[in-house]
Write a protein that holds these residues in place. Structure first.
Motif, short mmCIF file in Angstrom:
data_model
loop_
_atom_site.label_atom_id
_atom_site.label_comp_id
_atom_site.label_asym_id
_atom_site.label_seq_id
_atom_site.Cartn_x
_atom_site.Cartn_y
_atom_site.Cartn_z
N ILE A 63 -1.60 -0.62 4.55
CA ILE A 63 -1.91 -1.40 3.22
C ILE A 63 -0.74 -1.06 2.25
O ILE A 63 -0.76 -1.88 1.21
CB ILE A 63 -3.29 -0.55 2.78
N PHE A 64 0.18 -0.12 2.41
CA PHE A 64 1.14 0.04 1.75
C PHE A 64 2.55 -0.57 2.24
O PHE A 64 3.82 -0.07 1.79
CB PHE A 64 1.45 1.35 1.33
N GLN A 97 -1.24 0.86 -7.72
CA GLN A 97 -0.32 -0.21 -7.79
C GLN A 97 -1.42 -1.20 -7.10
O GLN A 97 -1.09 -2.53 -7.13
CB GLN A 97 0.91 0.07 -7.17
N HIS A 98 -2.26 -0.81 -6.23
CA HIS A 98 -2.83 -1.70 -5.37
C HIS A 98 -3.82 -2.39 -6.08
O HIS A 98 -5.05 -2.07 -5.84
CB HIS A 98 -3.36 -1.04 -4.16
N ARG A 102 -3.74 -8.10 -5.79
CA ARG A 102 -3.08 -7.67 -4.68
C ARG A 102 -3.97 -7.63 -3.22
O ARG A 102 -3.43 -8.08 -2.17
CB ARG A 102 -2.07 -6.52 -4.92
N THR A 103 -4.77 -7.25 -3.41
CA THR A 103 -5.77 -6.94 -2.35
C THR A 103 -6.50 -8.39 -1.77
O THR A 103 -6.24 -8.66 -0.64
CB THR A 103 -7.20 -6.17 -2.67
N ASP A 106 -3.60 -10.02 0.11
CA ASP A 106 -3.46 -9.48 1.53
C ASP A 106 -4.59 -9.84 2.42
O ASP A 106 -4.17 -10.07 3.58
CB ASP A 106 -3.37 -7.94 1.33
N LEU A 136 -10.76 -1.40 -0.74
CA LEU A 136 -10.22 -2.47 -0.40
C LEU A 136 -11.29 -3.41 0.44
O LEU A 136 -11.20 -4.56 0.42
CB LEU A 136 -9.01 -2.23 0.33
#
Length: 246
Positions: A63-64, A97-98, A102-103, A106, A136
């Motif tokens: 995830i990172f 930051q996530h 952004r999720t 992705d 997430l």
């Protein structure tokens, strides 16, 4: 059990992912498994393989990935009380930051990847997440109507508010650590889930602390872990039914 590490093109780079799936079977349901903040490592690979053995194509993403390949920090074989604080301190800025936006970006790439695999059945998928991965997973379920089943364990679900929960269309199971949620907070969350008209179960696993599913940490609880597997497999059986009916 066939496994492979793959790099998926993303909007913000390339994500390394781990995949496990049954051998010598036709297409099976796809499951996206979000790890905890410690990321892809032997225990997550073992969990993915265990789930795959029940008849699923399981994808575990880093995830990172924007910050490098997994693991981002050196991890001991056993993450105990002495090692945990420093590791968490190094990873928390990445967690913050996530964002939900952004999720979603992705998740679109992960779901496209699953849809393109010959081993994966067309149609709905399942999503499961642990710790930050639980958040997430719920964000992914709110983002995509393709998610027919979502499970989150010891994750900060509900963080994004009730409006996001109301976007989920799939079946839900939330398994909370006793150290993470009070009975009052559980009641408030479940009231929000009721208001969102979700088909759900949401419960505190007695005697557990945050991270109870992770066998390589001092938070691991064998009873809680087994309970998590029972709930997860029962939930994903509903995914099988949804695919059969499509």
């Amino acid at each position: 059990m066939p496994t492979k590490t793959i790099h998926i093109p993303m909007a913000d780079g390339r994500a390394d992912v781990f995949a496990a799936f049954p051998e010598h079977r036709g297409p099976v349901p796809g499951v996206l498994m979000y790890p905890d903040a410690f990321g892809i490592r032997p225990v997550l690979r073992d969990m993915a393989e265990k789930l795959a053995a029940h008849g699923y194509y399981v994808l575990v993403p880093n995830i990172f990935y924007r910050h490098g390949p997994a693991p981002l920090v050196a991890l001991p074989a056993y993450i105990g009380e002495e090692a945990r604080p420093d590791i968490v301190d190094r990873l928390m800025p990445l967690v913050h930051q996530h964002t939900a936006e952004r999720t979603g970006r992705d998740a679109d790439a992960y779901l496209r990847f699953l849809a393109g695999q010959p081993e994966v059945k067309d149609g709905p998928i399942g999503v499961v997440g642990y710790c930050i991965g639980g958040l997430l997973a719920t964000r992914t379920a709110a983002h995509s109507s393709r998610v027919a089943a979502v499970a989150a364990f010891h994750g900060p679900v509900g963080t994004d508010g009730t409006d996001e929960l109301a976007k989920i269309t799939g079946r839900v199971h939330f398994g909370h650590a006793a150290s993470d949620l009070t009975p009052q907070a559980l009641n408030e969350l479940n009231t929000a889930l009721e208001a969102a008209r979700l088909d759900y179960t949401s419960e505190i696993y007695p005697g557990t602390i945050h991270g109870f599913t992770m066998a390589d940490t001092d938070a691991f609880d064998a009873v809680g872990s087994e309970r998590h597997w029972e709930h997860l497999l029962a939930l994903l059986a509903l995914l099988d039914s949804a695919l059969t009916s499509t």
